[in-house]
Write a protein that holds these residues in place. Structure first.
Motif, PDB file in Angstrom:
ATOM      1  N   ILE A  12       0.807  -1.224   0.000  1.00  0.00           N
ATOM      2  CA  ILE A  12       0.000   0.000   0.000  1.00  0.00           C
ATOM      3  C   ILE A  12       0.839   1.272   0.000  1.00  0.00           C
ATOM      4  N   SER A  13       2.131   1.155   0.238  1.00  0.00           N
ATOM      5  CA  SER A  13       2.998   2.335   0.214  1.00  0.00           C
ATOM      6  C   SER A  13       3.088   2.869  -1.208  1.00  0.00           C
ATOM      7  N   SER A  14       2.896   4.174  -1.371  1.00  0.00           N
ATOM      8  CA  SER A  14       2.912   4.762  -2.715  1.00  0.00           C
ATOM      9  C   SER A  14       4.270   4.627  -3.398  1.00  0.00           C
ATOM     10  N   ILE A  15       5.343   4.469  -2.612  1.00  0.00           N
ATOM     11  CA  ILE A  15       6.672   4.324  -3.198  1.00  0.00           C
ATOM     12  C   ILE A  15       7.162   2.869  -3.177  1.00  0.00           C
ATOM     13  N   GLY A  16       6.286   1.950  -2.786  1.00  0.00           N
ATOM     14  CA  GLY A  16       6.673   0.548  -2.719  1.00  0.00           C
ATOM     15  C   GLY A  16       7.328   0.231  -1.381  1.00  0.00           C
ATOM     16  N   VAL A  17       7.935  -0.945  -1.302  1.00  0.00           N
ATOM     17  CA  VAL A  17       8.546  -1.398  -0.054  1.00  0.00           C
ATOM     18  C   VAL A  17       9.793  -2.206  -0.373  1.00  0.00           C
ATOM     19  N   ASN A  18      10.783  -2.111   0.507  1.00  0.00           N
ATOM     20  CA  ASN A  18      12.006  -2.905   0.347  1.00  0.00           C
ATOM     21  C   ASN A  18      11.793  -4.308   0.887  1.00  0.00           C
ATOM     22  N   LEU A  19      12.325  -5.274   0.180  1.00  0.00           N
ATOM     23  CA  LEU A  19      12.347  -6.666   0.617  1.00  0.00           C
ATOM     24  C   LEU A  19      13.692  -6.862   1.312  1.00  0.00           C
ATOM     25  N   ARG A  20      13.656  -7.311   2.570  1.00  0.00           N
ATOM     26  CA  ARG A  20      14.865  -7.405   3.395  1.00  0.00           C
ATOM     27  C   ARG A  20      15.207  -8.855   3.705  1.00  0.00           C
ATOM     28  N   LYS A  21      16.498  -9.104   3.931  1.00  0.00           N
ATOM     29  CA  LYS A  21      16.960 -10.451   4.278  1.00  0.00           C
ATOM     30  C   LYS A  21      16.438 -10.876   5.654  1.00  0.00           C
ATOM     31  N   TYR A  22      16.378  -9.927   6.592  1.00  0.00           N
ATOM     32  CA  TYR A  22      15.871 -10.157   7.945  1.00  0.00           C
ATOM     33  C   TYR A  22      14.902  -9.031   8.299  1.00  0.00           C
ATOM     34  N   PRO A  23      14.064  -9.198   9.327  1.00  0.00           N
ATOM     35  CA  PRO A  23      13.054  -8.187   9.650  1.00  0.00           C
ATOM     36  C   PRO A  23      13.610  -6.964  10.387  1.00  0.00           C
ATOM     37  N   SER A  24      14.381  -6.156   9.674  1.00  0.00           N
ATOM     38  CA  SER A  24      14.976  -4.947  10.237  1.00  0.00           C
ATOM     39  C   SER A  24      15.450  -4.049   9.101  1.00  0.00           C
ATOM     40  N   THR A  25      15.363  -2.746   9.301  1.00  0.00           N
ATOM     41  CA  THR A  25      15.878  -1.823   8.283  1.00  0.00           C
ATOM     42  C   THR A  25      17.399  -1.820   8.255  1.00  0.00           C
ATOM     43  N   ASP A  26      18.050  -2.437   9.250  1.00  0.00           N
ATOM     44  CA  ASP A  26      19.506  -2.589   9.240  1.00  0.00           C
ATOM     45  C   ASP A  26      19.944  -3.751   8.351  1.00  0.00           C
ATOM     46  N   SER A  27      18.994  -4.602   7.973  1.00  0.00           N
ATOM     47  CA  SER A  27      19.275  -5.779   7.158  1.00  0.00           C
ATOM     48  C   SER A  27      19.412  -5.402   5.683  1.00  0.00           C
ATOM     49  N   ALA A  28      20.121  -6.234   4.947  1.00  0.00           N
ATOM     50  CA  ALA A  28      20.349  -5.980   3.521  1.00  0.00           C
ATOM     51  C   ALA A  28      19.041  -5.961   2.733  1.00  0.00           C
ATOM     52  N   ILE A  29      18.956  -5.021   1.783  1.00  0.00           N
ATOM     53  CA  ILE A  29      17.829  -4.977   0.843  1.00  0.00           C
ATOM     54  C   ILE A  29      18.120  -6.005  -0.247  1.00  0.00           C
ATOM     55  N   ILE A  30      17.203  -6.950  -0.430  1.00  0.00           N
ATOM     56  CA  ILE A  30      17.407  -7.999  -1.432  1.00  0.00           C
ATOM     57  C   ILE A  30      16.447  -7.865  -2.615  1.00  0.00           C
ATOM     58  N   GLY A  31      15.624  -6.820  -2.571  1.00  0.00           N
ATOM     59  CA  GLY A  31      14.695  -6.569  -3.664  1.00  0.00           C
ATOM     60  C   GLY A  31      13.734  -5.460  -3.280  1.00  0.00           C
ATOM     61  N   THR A  32      12.867  -5.109  -4.201  1.00  0.00           N
ATOM     62  CA  THR A  32      11.825  -4.121  -3.927  1.00  0.00           C
ATOM     63  C   THR A  32      10.513  -4.606  -4.513  1.00  0.00           C
ATOM     64  N   LEU A  33       9.430  -4.145  -3.917  1.00  0.00           N
ATOM     65  CA  LEU A  33       8.088  -4.475  -4.396  1.00  0.00           C
ATOM     66  C   LEU A  33       7.353  -3.160  -4.613  1.00  0.00           C
ATOM     67  N   GLY A  34       6.768  -2.991  -5.772  1.00  0.00           N
ATOM     68  CA  GLY A  34       6.102  -1.742  -6.109  1.00  0.00           C
ATOM     69  C   GLY A  34       4.708  -1.633  -5.515  1.00  0.00           C
ATOM     70  N   HIS A  35       4.183  -0.420  -5.504  1.00  0.00           N
ATOM     71  CA  HIS A  35       2.825  -0.156  -5.031  1.00  0.00           C
ATOM     72  C   HIS A  35       1.841  -1.061  -5.776  1.00  0.00           C
TER      73      HIS A  35
END
Length: 90
Positions: A12-35
């Motif tokens: 639902i985020s207008s800019i999409g969301v980052n797909l992370r390796k672990y549940p934390s914003t400190d974790s590596a971004i492994i992909g993105t998902l669009g709105h």
């Protein structure tokens, strides 16, 4: 078009969301998902709080986590007792 198997979520985020390796914003971004992306949800954990929401979803069809703050879910998502590491790519 039929709905995907439950539980699933819609970004639902207008800019999409980052797909992370672990549940934390400190974790590596492994992909993105669009709105509007529709994603299968395997389980959820309580982890880093994102704007008042501490739930993170583990995806069903690809290894990675998304913050529930940016996803509208449909169906019951089971609570994980342990955070599952993402399997190795490849």
């Amino acid at each position: 078009m039929p709905s995907p198997q439950q539980p699933f979520g819609t970004v639902i985020s207008s800019i999409g969301v980052n797909l992370r390796k672990y549940p934390s914003t400190d974790s590596a971004i492994i992909g993105t998902l669009g709105h509007g992306a529709v994603i299968g949800l395997k389980s959820k954990v309580h982890a880093q709080d994102i704007e008042g929401n501490s739930i993170w979803y583990l995806l069903r069809d690809q290894p990675g986590w998304v913050a529930a703050r940016h996803v509208d879910n449909t169906g019951q998502v089971p609570l994980s007792k342990d955070v599952e590491p993402a399997p190795p790519a490849g």
